[in-house]
Design an enzyme around this catalytic site. Sequence first.
Site, PDB file in Angstrom:
ATOM      1  N   HIS A   1       0.845  -1.192   0.000  1.00 56.01           N
ATOM      2  CA  HIS A   1       0.000   0.000   0.000  1.00 56.01           C
ATOM      3  C   HIS A   1       0.884   1.246   0.000  1.00 56.01           C
ATOM      4  O   HIS A   1       2.098   1.153   0.205  1.00 56.01           O
ATOM      5  CB  HIS A   1      -0.967  -0.009   1.199  1.00 56.01           C
ATOM      6  CG  HIS A   1      -0.301   0.066   2.534  1.00 56.01           C
ATOM      7  ND1 HIS A   1      -0.194  -1.013   3.388  1.00 56.01           N
ATOM      8  CD2 HIS A   1       0.310   1.095   3.166  1.00 56.01           C
ATOM      9  CE1 HIS A   1       0.450  -0.657   4.484  1.00 56.01           C
ATOM     10  NE2 HIS A   1       0.771   0.621   4.372  1.00 56.01           N
TER      11      HIS A   1
HETATM   12  P1  TYD Z   1      -1.592  -2.635   7.400  1.00 49.06           P
HETATM   13  O1  TYD Z   1      -1.133  -1.236   7.611  1.00 49.06           O
HETATM   14  O2  TYD Z   1      -2.246  -2.979   6.104  1.00 49.06           O
HETATM   15  O3  TYD Z   1      -0.391  -3.658   7.663  1.00 49.06           O
HETATM   16  P2  TYD Z   1       0.991  -3.953   6.924  1.00 49.06           P
HETATM   17  O4  TYD Z   1       1.383  -2.792   6.072  1.00 49.06           O
HETATM   18  O5  TYD Z   1       1.934  -4.177   8.026  1.00 49.06           O
HETATM   19  O6  TYD Z   1       0.824  -5.193   6.109  1.00 49.06           O
HETATM   20  O7  TYD Z   1      -2.549  -3.019   8.601  1.00 49.06           O
HETATM   21  C1  TYD Z   1      -3.027  -4.345   8.815  1.00 49.06           C
HETATM   22  C2  TYD Z   1      -4.341  -4.238   9.564  1.00 49.06           C
HETATM   23  O8  TYD Z   1      -4.144  -3.634  10.848  1.00 49.06           O
HETATM   24  C3  TYD Z   1      -5.382  -3.379   8.838  1.00 49.06           C
HETATM   25  O9  TYD Z   1      -6.625  -4.021   8.954  1.00 49.06           O
HETATM   26  C4  TYD Z   1      -5.399  -2.097   9.613  1.00 49.06           C
HETATM   27  C5  TYD Z   1      -4.943  -2.472  11.001  1.00 49.06           C
HETATM   28  N1  TYD Z   1      -4.153  -1.415  11.629  1.00 49.06           N
HETATM   29  C6  TYD Z   1      -4.713  -0.669  12.649  1.00 49.06           C
HETATM   30  O10 TYD Z   1      -5.878  -0.862  13.050  1.00 49.06           O
HETATM   31  N2  TYD Z   1      -3.965   0.319  13.230  1.00 49.06           N
HETATM   32  C7  TYD Z   1      -2.690   0.570  12.836  1.00 49.06           C
HETATM   33  O11 TYD Z   1      -2.041   1.488  13.403  1.00 49.06           O
HETATM   34  C8  TYD Z   1      -2.130  -0.189  11.756  1.00 49.06           C
HETATM   35  C9  TYD Z   1      -0.717   0.060  11.274  1.00 49.06           C
HETATM   36  C10 TYD Z   1      -2.895  -1.173  11.191  1.00 49.06           C
END
Ligand code: TYD
Length: 141
Positions: A58
């Site tokens: 992302h």
């Molecule tokens: P995401 O940022 O997509 O994770 P990564 O980049 O590490 O693969 O987040 C994964 C899930 O966690 C998504 O459903 C959103 C949630 N999340 C939160 O609720 N709060 C946060 O601060 C973060 C970073 C993620």
Amino acid sequence: MIKKIKVKNSGIIKAQFFNDFPDGNLAIAEKGKSVDFDIKRVYFINNLFNKKTRRGFHAHKTLEQIIFCINGYFTLMLDDGKTKQKILMNDPCYGVRLGPKLWHTMTKFSPDCVILVLAADCYKESDYLRDYDQFLKYIKQ
Ligand code: TYD
């Protein structure tokens, strides 16, 4: 760990580091020194035992973050829409700026990998660009 970043909205951040072996190391990321934003959120990622794990995939519209690998290693791939760069994150002293409009992926984690992220804002799903084509459209606006 690479020393030069080619992609936009990124850069290497060097933490203040006291290497006091055998009594342990101390690394510091502080506003006004290595960090140029107010830190509103800190999150960490661990338990990366599954070799197939892929994270990230992302970009953010506005969020500023700094990512550190504080134990072990992983591969960070940055993509500003024009230039792509792979960085082996294996030195806890160096963070990488994950600025806005920067697609990033995280792969090839060592089982002991621990990732620490400093973020300038609270979690907002509306700031995410989770589709690569949507990301490319957004950066052209
Ligand atoms: P995401 O940022 O997509 O994770 P990564 O980049 O590490 O693969 O987040 C994964 C899930 O966690 C998504 O459903 C959103 C949630 N999340 C939160 O609720 N709060 C946060 O601060 C973060 C970073 C993620």
